[in-house]
Design a protein around this motif. Sequence first.
Motif, PDB file in Angstrom:
ATOM      1  N   VAL A   1       0.840  -1.196   0.000  1.00  0.00           N
ATOM      2  CA  VAL A   1       0.000   0.000   0.000  1.00  0.00           C
ATOM      3  C   VAL A   1       0.880   1.253   0.000  1.00  0.00           C
ATOM      4  N   THR A   2       1.932   1.245   0.782  1.00  0.00           N
ATOM      5  CA  THR A   2       2.852   2.380   0.829  1.00  0.00           C
ATOM      6  C   THR A   2       3.491   2.598  -0.540  1.00  0.00           C
ATOM      7  N   GLY A   3       3.866   1.510  -1.197  1.00  0.00           N
ATOM      8  CA  GLY A   3       4.452   1.598  -2.536  1.00  0.00           C
ATOM      9  C   GLY A   3       3.474   2.169  -3.550  1.00  0.00           C
ATOM     10  N   VAL A   4       2.234   1.746  -3.485  1.00  0.00           N
ATOM     11  CA  VAL A   4       1.202   2.266  -4.389  1.00  0.00           C
ATOM     12  C   VAL A   4       0.975   3.752  -4.127  1.00  0.00           C
ATOM     13  N   GLN A   5       0.912   4.129  -2.853  1.00  0.00           N
ATOM     14  CA  GLN A   5       0.738   5.548  -2.502  1.00  0.00           C
ATOM     15  C   GLN A   5       1.883   6.394  -3.045  1.00  0.00           C
ATOM     16  N   ALA A   6       3.095   5.879  -2.904  1.00  0.00           N
ATOM     17  CA  ALA A   6       4.266   6.614  -3.372  1.00  0.00           C
ATOM     18  C   ALA A   6       4.209   6.798  -4.896  1.00  0.00           C
ATOM     19  N   LYS A   7       3.812   5.770  -5.618  1.00  0.00           N
ATOM     20  CA  LYS A   7       3.711   5.875  -7.075  1.00  0.00           C
ATOM     21  C   LYS A   7       2.613   6.847  -7.490  1.00  0.00           C
TER      22      LYS A   7
ATOM     23  N   THR B   1       1.555   9.399  -5.753  1.00  0.00           N
ATOM     24  CA  THR B   1       2.011  10.746  -5.393  1.00  0.00           C
ATOM     25  C   THR B   1       2.975  11.290  -6.433  1.00  0.00           C
ATOM     26  N   THR B   2       3.891  10.463  -6.934  1.00  0.00           N
ATOM     27  CA  THR B   2       4.880  10.920  -7.925  1.00  0.00           C
ATOM     28  C   THR B   2       4.254  11.167  -9.280  1.00  0.00           C
ATOM     29  N   ARG B   3       3.136  10.546  -9.587  1.00  0.00           N
ATOM     30  CA  ARG B   3       2.470  10.723 -10.889  1.00  0.00           C
ATOM     31  C   ARG B   3       1.621  11.982 -10.927  1.00  0.00           C
ATOM     32  N   LYS B   4       1.321  12.571  -9.794  1.00  0.00           N
ATOM     33  CA  LYS B   4       0.506  13.791  -9.760  1.00  0.00           C
ATOM     34  C   LYS B   4       1.306  14.923 -10.166  1.00  0.00           C
TER      35      LYS B   4
END
Length: 179
Positions: A168-174, A176-179
């Motif tokens: 979940v943390t990895g998905v959140q990080a990805k 966030t970087t795509r925004k």
Amino acid sequence: AVKKDANAEGVAKRAAAELVSCPGLFQCDFFAAIGGLAGSKVHGLMAALVESDVAKLRAFCSGNKAFLSELGLNEEQCLEKVRLLALATMGAQNARRSISYKDIVSQLDISEGEVELWLIKAIGLKMLEGRMDQLHQVFNVQKTAYKTFGGDEWASLETKLGDIHEHVTGVQAKLTTRK
């Protein structure tokens, strides 16, 4: 402890008889409580069941037919229960989340033709959830019930929850970087 109670062995016998004779009952949490009865026949029966060891249970049953009769049980009932518990154990311990039919044949001491019947029985009793893959001869485990829930199970749960948290943390990080 249990050994000091004069009624302990009688209570343990009733609990073991209920466990074996009730199809939907497979929680063996009381096994740790009867540790003081080690060396007794009821402890031997419960040890074979909790360990999900078909060979050990067969050996116990062959030498203790009168004891089983005293409990109102027979070898076939005991074998059915230990096989179901073995399936639950295999589902809980299998890191790949799939169990090969060959492993089931070996653990349950059954023929290849009986594998799916045992899986259907375990699914019907809600001990396992998953899908049978006849082409690849595996059972893909989705969910399993535990016969006991102690330290090992808590540690496994902690690991699984940690893995989920990482994903979940990895998905959140990805995201966030795509925004």
